[in-house]
Enzyme design. Sequence first.
Site, PDB file in Angstrom:
ATOM      1  N   ASP A   9       0.869  -1.181   0.000  1.00  0.00           N
ATOM      2  CA  ASP A   9       0.000   0.000   0.000  1.00  0.00           C
ATOM      3  C   ASP A   9       0.904   1.228   0.000  1.00  0.00           C
ATOM      4  OD1 ASP A   9      -1.889   2.071   0.563  1.00  0.00           O
ATOM      5  OD2 ASP A   9      -3.200   0.578   1.487  1.00  0.00           O
ATOM      6  N   ASP A  53      -3.008  -3.318  -2.417  1.00  0.00           N
ATOM      7  CA  ASP A  53      -3.901  -2.186  -2.624  1.00  0.00           C
ATOM      8  C   ASP A  53      -4.017  -1.890  -4.121  1.00  0.00           C
ATOM      9  OD1 ASP A  53      -5.535  -0.024  -1.651  1.00  0.00           O
ATOM     10  OD2 ASP A  53      -3.919   1.327  -2.265  1.00  0.00           O
ATOM     11  N   MET A  55      -5.321   1.131  -5.593  1.00  0.00           N
ATOM     12  CA  MET A  55      -5.062   2.521  -5.954  1.00  0.00           C
ATOM     13  C   MET A  55      -3.666   2.952  -5.497  1.00  0.00           C
ATOM     14  SD  MET A  55      -7.773   3.250  -7.558  1.00  0.00           S
ATOM     15  CE  MET A  55      -7.603   5.026  -7.748  1.00  0.00           C
ATOM     16  N   ASP A 327       7.567 -71.895  -7.555  1.00  0.00           N
ATOM     17  CA  ASP A 327       8.570 -71.462  -8.509  1.00  0.00           C
ATOM     18  C   ASP A 327       8.172 -71.980  -9.893  1.00  0.00           C
ATOM     19  OD1 ASP A 327      11.684 -70.442  -8.436  1.00  0.00           O
ATOM     20  OD2 ASP A 327      11.299 -71.835 -10.074  1.00  0.00           O
ATOM     21  N   ASN A 335      12.250 -66.486 -20.920  1.00  0.00           N
ATOM     22  CA  ASN A 335      12.931 -65.209 -21.162  1.00  0.00           C
ATOM     23  C   ASN A 335      13.968 -65.318 -22.265  1.00  0.00           C
ATOM     24  OD1 ASN A 335      11.558 -63.578 -19.303  1.00  0.00           O
ATOM     25  ND2 ASN A 335      12.924 -64.139 -17.615  1.00  0.00           N
ATOM     26  N   ASP A 344       7.123 -61.422 -18.871  1.00  0.00           N
ATOM     27  CA  ASP A 344       6.194 -60.613 -18.071  1.00  0.00           C
ATOM     28  C   ASP A 344       4.749 -61.052 -18.301  1.00  0.00           C
ATOM     29  OD1 ASP A 344       8.320 -59.208 -17.075  1.00  0.00           O
ATOM     30  OD2 ASP A 344       8.006 -57.426 -18.313  1.00  0.00           O
ATOM     31  N   GLU A 370      10.452 -65.248 -10.566  1.00  0.00           N
ATOM     32  CA  GLU A 370       9.369 -66.194 -10.846  1.00  0.00           C
ATOM     33  C   GLU A 370       8.913 -66.920  -9.582  1.00  0.00           C
ATOM     34  OE1 GLU A 370      13.222 -68.471 -11.897  1.00  0.00           O
ATOM     35  OE2 GLU A 370      12.510 -66.417 -11.739  1.00  0.00           O
TER      36      GLU A 370
END
Length: 454
Positions: A9, A53, A55, A327, A335, A344, A370
């Site tokens: 202000d 403020d 103004m 297992d 794989n 996966d 696994e």
Amino acid sequence: MTARILVVDDVEPNVRLLEAKLTLEYYEVLTATDGARALEIASAERPDIILLDVMMPGMDGFETCRRLKADPVTRHIPVVLVTALDGREDKMKGLAVGADDFVTKPIDDVILFARVKSLVRLKAVMDELREREESGRRLGVDTDGAGRLRGSGGRVLVVDDNARQAEKICEQLQGEHRPVIETDPAAALIAARGPVDLMIVNVSASEFDGLRFVAQVRSTEASRRTPILAVVDPADRPRLVKALELGVNDILPRPVDPEELDARARTQILRKRYADFLKQKLDYSLEMAVTDALTGLHNRRYMAGQLQALMSRAGQGGDPVAVLVMDIDHFKQVNDGFGHDAGDEVLREFAVRLATNVRAIDLPCRLGGEEFVVVMPGASLQDASIVADRIRRDVGSMPFPIMGGAESLTITVSVGVAASSGGSDNPDALLKRADEGVYEAKSRGRNQVIARAA
């Protein structure tokens, strides 16, 4: 809840008066007397709220606000415009440049502190979101969900027996939100338990006790975190103060100003969505801490904790506990021959068959690679062996689809079974016996269940 507040202000007495009021409420106060200095302090000190403020000579409050919101360093700081101007045009201009709230001179202390507390809570949630997003970016995780949250499209429940006032509120909100009017407080309490982003309550209602309704909302678990805007006559100070004490988030003075309604509704809905987003993130983080990401089964950490608790109970005369250790046979060949993506797919399908062949109270878990474990509360060695053989037969009964269904593989599993045997047993010994059963099954030609008694 304390905070650092920047007061801007150009009139020195105004600055000192606000500074004194806020300091008495234990806020830390920074001050500036022009827009340029305010920008410097905001960038360097990162306050929690800016009381600005309008103004001021040179750079007025609107331009200062626009620059604050344009700077990535300060755009998240809530800005409250303090003005003696009460016209629609000025409020619209303030909203256009990004102001978060308004207070008008002469400043009402109760209203001011209500605004400050509401915005401090919003800022706290925003800061936590920003910290989590920054941490996520450093880890290479997509966390940009919060950036898509908006304070629009909210589900708003208007609780008011004043039909004309309620209709005006709904009419104003309909362009941006989804408001619903409820005149019966009992029905409103039921509705508040649903997916509501904001409640606007006439606490000066003549047909019901609005303050008691607020208290009931705040004492109900399903609705106590829902933001509440209280519509109240500013001249009715005791009711206004009591509403704030009972936990309303903000005040809408009567008669309700349309622009003020929009601004306050947007702020409260945005804060609610930020808080919901944080809770979802926390729930997700907790879930991921005990869940295997690939298969969706429980992980080793969760299994160890649950097994320890069950074994302790069994050792004190409680129900026995059994474990299956499994297992997948020749998994390395999957794989090596088809790639890890195919591996996966096999693991995911195995998890589905495993989970569908155990009891509802059993805990199927992925131990790693696994290897899988099922913890079976209250099961004897014989009961566990029956379940183990059911799993073994289901796994080998149908080929596993891989490579998106283009190929299929016959998969088998070797299972070891063990059950607790009194107070001298422990989780490690139990798992070791079951693991020895797996090795024996492998040595006998695989695709078998071997139960190992204590």
